[in-house]
Design a protein around this motif. Structure first.
Motif, PDB file in Angstrom:
ATOM      1  N   UNK A  88       0.834  -1.205   0.000  1.00 35.08           N
ATOM      2  CA  UNK A  88       0.000   0.000   0.000  1.00 35.08           C
ATOM      3  C   UNK A  88       0.865   1.250   0.000  1.00 35.08           C
ATOM      4  N   UNK A  89       1.960   1.231   0.785  1.00 33.85           N
ATOM      5  CA  UNK A  89       2.872   2.373   0.824  1.00 33.85           C
ATOM      6  C   UNK A  89       3.555   2.565  -0.532  1.00 33.85           C
ATOM      7  N   UNK A  90       3.956   1.463  -1.166  1.00 33.19           N
ATOM      8  CA  UNK A  90       4.579   1.534  -2.486  1.00 33.19           C
ATOM      9  C   UNK A  90       3.612   2.134  -3.502  1.00 33.19           C
ATOM     10  N   UNK A  91       2.344   1.705  -3.429  1.00 31.79           N
ATOM     11  CA  UNK A  91       1.346   2.207  -4.382  1.00 31.79           C
ATOM     12  C   UNK A  91       1.061   3.680  -4.138  1.00 31.79           C
ATOM     13  N   UNK A  92       0.688   4.004  -2.900  1.00 31.27           N
ATOM     14  CA  UNK A  92       0.219   5.368  -2.603  1.00 31.27           C
ATOM     15  C   UNK A  92       1.351   6.381  -2.533  1.00 31.27           C
ATOM     16  N   UNK A  93       2.494   5.957  -1.992  1.00 31.42           N
ATOM     17  CA  UNK A  93       3.587   6.911  -1.791  1.00 31.42           C
ATOM     18  C   UNK A  93       4.507   7.051  -2.980  1.00 31.42           C
ATOM     19  N   UNK A  94       4.444   6.080  -3.916  1.00 27.46           N
ATOM     20  CA  UNK A  94       5.383   6.122  -5.042  1.00 27.46           C
ATOM     21  C   UNK A  94       4.661   6.023  -6.389  1.00 27.46           C
ATOM     22  N   UNK A  95       4.129   4.854  -6.689  1.00 28.71           N
ATOM     23  CA  UNK A  95       3.658   4.590  -8.059  1.00 28.71           C
ATOM     24  C   UNK A  95       2.490   5.462  -8.476  1.00 28.71           C
ATOM     25  N   UNK A  96       1.560   5.720  -7.567  1.00 30.16           N
ATOM     26  CA  UNK A  96       0.413   6.557  -7.932  1.00 30.16           C
ATOM     27  C   UNK A  96       0.814   8.006  -8.159  1.00 30.16           C
ATOM     28  N   UNK A  97       1.947   8.421  -7.621  1.00 29.35           N
ATOM     29  CA  UNK A  97       2.366   9.823  -7.728  1.00 29.35           C
ATOM     30  C   UNK A  97       3.316  10.081  -8.893  1.00 29.35           C
TER      31      UNK A  97
ATOM     32  N   UNK B  31       3.127   2.000 -15.861  1.00 28.71           N
ATOM     33  CA  UNK B  31       2.939   2.412 -14.465  1.00 28.71           C
ATOM     34  C   UNK B  31       1.579   1.972 -13.941  1.00 28.71           C
ATOM     35  N   UNK B  32       0.533   2.183 -14.752  1.00 31.58           N
ATOM     36  CA  UNK B  32      -0.805   1.733 -14.346  1.00 31.58           C
ATOM     37  C   UNK B  32      -0.815   0.225 -14.152  1.00 31.58           C
ATOM     38  N   UNK B  33      -0.132  -0.497 -15.040  1.00 25.25           N
ATOM     39  CA  UNK B  33      -0.057  -1.942 -14.907  1.00 25.25           C
ATOM     40  C   UNK B  33       0.600  -2.365 -13.610  1.00 25.25           C
ATOM     41  N   UNK B  34       1.658  -1.662 -13.220  1.00 23.82           N
ATOM     42  CA  UNK B  34       2.321  -1.968 -11.950  1.00 23.82           C
ATOM     43  C   UNK B  34       1.373  -1.761 -10.771  1.00 23.82           C
ATOM     44  N   UNK B  35       0.638  -0.675 -10.806  1.00 17.77           N
ATOM     45  CA  UNK B  35      -0.316  -0.398  -9.722  1.00 17.77           C
ATOM     46  C   UNK B  35      -1.390  -1.485  -9.657  1.00 17.77           C
TER      47      UNK B  35
END
Length: 746
Positions: free
Chosen positions: A612-621, A633-637
């Motif tokens: 969740x931290x990886x998604x919200x703090x990094x990839x989504x931003x 990037x969307x695929x990674x999320x």
């Protein structure tokens, strides 16, 4: 009678208008409760969901306009109940016509027509506010009746009591729909609010030339699609609602397509529904594999009689029927054999079943043979005990009913030609074995289905087509322990994997419920062996992302603003992890796996960072200026969100070289060589100073690389861009995910 679960005004986003449940809806609910014993709370939920659907349709009290919506349920979960409720609500709220496009086969149309007539009391005479018009045809009485009643509806001098809502039922066939359109042509329908319900909307309504049109720029239309869109164009004041359990095709038509839904609503399965989440759950004991050699067996090739798995399935089914007899209840139990869509294969199975049932009838009533005969059922009894549990009667008790069951069971083919085309007379017998193909597919209701034997191969591998074969889903919680599904191994795996795909679609639609679907990016998690739907109807370009091994953007630099934003994202994310000092040099954590004996900057490892931290703090931003990289990037999320559902919770994060920029040359927009290799280049790990970037990844968890590059001109080696942030994600093969994502800007 007020039928609401909560206030419609509380629905978010707000409805366009608030439909009222009036006398037709109330009477319908009372009828269903009395006839089908559906609990009142369940019916209240059905009505409330139908009110939400109708509340997103055009307001019948306002000026003419058109809309298209999508109602998504599960296979065998009660879509007919929902759209019948929707029709009742339409009558209560001033709709003058309801058009039901009821499938592609006559037997399914007749099945639906029978239900509609009973549930809405359409044959109740002049006192009823309905007029049923079945497959109207120009020049026939049905056309005259349709036209007269619609003309009355448009007459402002008539009282509302004189205006009866016309229920039109038509086959999903271009000639039949063309007949309806011809009957309506020339009428002023601007004052006739119309609800068009397309049952099994993913089948046969959509444009079979959508894919080729997108590639060639042409505008060809398939025949059914032409008629559906022409019907919509003929109705000034209407909403076209697509009902389906497999929404992939309607969601993937071009956004400008006349049949592209503008909104979607989900249908909740009622209590007691058994679907893929139960039957194909990890560790579930309801499905069995048919070996390929048995799945391909035929009378011509088999010298040892029927396939052994077919014999096993028949024994399981008969014991389940015996359990009904022991309970003292009267209920249907059915076995469905679905070998192929080719009718010649059905005859082989019909012969095998006839021979088995005939032989077993004699043995069950023969005092000298029956003990040995019943002993062959012991393995089937043990199998059932795994799912039925302690309530399963003993084998000795069950076989006491076997003679009656074998005398009673009826077996027959269900096909489109010959004797197999006759309807199943469910009232004539409680125990059935049905052998068939396409007619046992989509939309066909099998009463009391417990055992399915389906040696059919995967076919072309379209996910929606495969799921529509799942007649074994339905409201069977009370007897699910007696249910078994026999499938080829690869087909069973496909059904298991489809559960993830289906739930991902439902979750995405739930998040965008009531909002414009044109703004929703289509994203599908899908098994590698399958496609979402038939390619020819796909009007939206999809990009495929396989989250396995290393996944990373190709274009590290696109524009300066993007790079500056991503630098800040990296800075904030590392601070969220506690700063570089909070990490540990990877080679200190596991010097044999993470070899790094170099002096200078190290690869810093942060273990067990929450996904969740990886998604919200990094990839989504992160911002990806390149379209392909944005899809990555969307695929990674999406892959990480699905892994969280699968029980994966953490990742390892490596900050390569403590984020000190490393020099790399460019090839166009892309980095020429991303990963640094081994030093020296040897297979002897004891000689390595550095194991290479790719070695810095967990064997069992997702791993992230964060690093920075100075990008050099490929020819002059001069630095063109400095300190460009870059990421990579590693997914072990065991956690592999395949995703289909709508291309950005489409």
């Amino acid at each position: 009678m007020s039928i609401v679960v909560k206030e419609l005004k509380d629905v978010r986003p707000p409805l366009l208008w608030e439909p009222n449940a009036g006398p037709e809806t109330d009477d319908f609910v009372k009828r269903k409760q009395a006839n089908d014993q559906i609990p009142p709370v369940a019916l209240q939920r059905v009505v409330f969901e139908a009110q939400q659907i109708l509340g997103r349709c055009v307001d019948p009290t306002k000026g003419p306009e058109g809309a298209t919506g999508l109602a998504v349920g599960y296979v065998q979960s009660g879509k007919t109940l929902s759209f019948t409720t929707l029709a009742a609500l339409a009558r209560d709220n001033g709709y003058g016509m309801v058009v039901l496009i009821a499938g592609v086969l006559d037997n399914l149309l007749k099945q639906t027509l029978t239900r509609l007539t009973a549930d809405l009391n359409l044959a109740g005479g002049l006192a009823r506010p309905w007029v049923l018009v079945d497959r109207p045809t120009p020049g026939k009485a049905s056309a005259t009746q349709l036209q007269q009643h619609l003309t009355k509806w448009s007459d402002p001098s008539l009282s509302p009591q004189k205006k009866r809502t016309v229920m039109v039922v038509v086959l999903k066939n271009h000639k039949r729909m063309g007949n309806l359109r011809a009957c309506l042509k020339g009428l002023d329908l601007s004052a006739v609010p119309t609800l068009v319900i397309d049952d099994e909307a993913d089948q046969a309504s959509l444009n079979n030339f959508a894919y080729s049109n997108r590639r060639t720029g042409s505008n060809k239309k398939s025949t059914n699609y032409s008629e559906v869109t022409a019907l919509k164009a003929l109705l000034p004041h209407h909403t076209y609602v697509q009902y389906t359990a497999t929404p992939q095709a309607p969601l993937l038509v071009g956004l400008s397509d006349a049949l592209s839904p503008s909104f979607a609503e989900l249908l909740s399965p009622g209590d007691g529904y058994v679907g893929g989440k139960v039957l194909f759950a990890p560790g579930a004991r309801y499905s069995r594999a048919i070996p390929d050699e048995e799945a391909d067996a035929s009378l011509a090739t088999s010298t040892d009689g029927p396939p052994s798995t077919l014999v096993d399935a028949l024994r399981i089914f008969l014991l389940g029927a015996c359990a009904v007899e022991e309970s003292g209840k009267i209920a249907h139990r059915t076995m469905m054999v679905h070998p192929s869509h080719h009718t010649e294969n059905h005859k082989d199975y019909q012969v095998w079943i006839a021979d088995l049932v005939g032989a077993w009838r004699s043995m069950a009533s023969n005092a000298a043979l029956k003990d040995e005969f019943f002993e062959h059922f012991r393995r089937a009894h043990t199998d059932l005990a795994e799912t039925v549990g302690n309530t399963l009667p003993s084998l000795e008790v069950l076989v006491g009913h076997m003679s009656y069951v074998l005398k009673t069971v009826n077996y027959r083919e269900v096909n489109s030609t010959g004797p197999g085309s006759e309807p199943v007379d469910w009232s004539g017998c409680e125990y059935w074995i049905l052998v068939g193909g396409a007619k046992l597919d989509r939309g066909f209701t099998v009463e009391g289905l417990t055992v399915t034997y389906m040696p059919r191969p995967m076919g072309v591998g379209n996910a929606d087509n495969l799921q529509q074969r799942a007649r074994f889903y339905g409201y069977k919680q009370k007897y699910v322990g007696y249910c078994r599904i026999y499938l080829r191994r690869e087909v069973r795996d496909a059904f298991r994997n489809y559960v993830e795909h289906e739930e991902a679609i439902h979750e995405s639609l739930r998040k965008t419920r009531g909002e414009a679907l044109s703004k929703w990016n289509r994203q599908f998690t899908l098994d590698g062996a399958m496609n979402p739907t038939r390619r020819n109807v796909i009007g939206i370009p999809l990009e495929e992302v396989v989250a396995s091994n290393w996944v990373h953007p190709k274009a590290a630099y696109v524009d300066r603003d993007c790079v500056e934003d991503n630098r800040q994202v990296f800075k904030d994310f590392i601070a969220q992890l506690g700063g570089l000092n909070n990490g540990v040099a990877a080679n200190d954590v596991d010097p044999e796996r993470y070899i790094d004996k170099r002096s200078g900057k190290k690869n810093i490892l942060f273990e067990n960072v929450s996904l969740e931290t990886v998604i919200d703090g990094l990839l989504e931003r992160l911002r990806m200026g390149d379209g392909d990289d944005a899809v990555q990037r969307v695929g990674c999320v999406l892959a990480l969100r699905q892994l969280i559902k699968d029980g994966q919770t953490h990742a390892d994060v490596f900050v390569i070289g403590e984020l000190e920029p490393q020099n790399r040359s460019k090839k166009g927009k892309a980095i020429n060589q991303v990963f640094q290799g081994k030093n020296p280049d040897t297979t002897d790990r004891t000689q390595l100073l550095y194991g290479g970037d790719r070695d810095f990844a967990s064997a069992s968890r997702v791993s992230l690389h964060l690093r920075a590059f100075n990008l050099l001109n490929a020819n002059t080696r001069a630095t063109e861009e400095k300190n460009v942030p870059w990421f990579a994600m590693h997914v072990p093969e065991s956690l592999k995910k395949r995703l289909l994502i709508q291309a950005e800007g489409v």
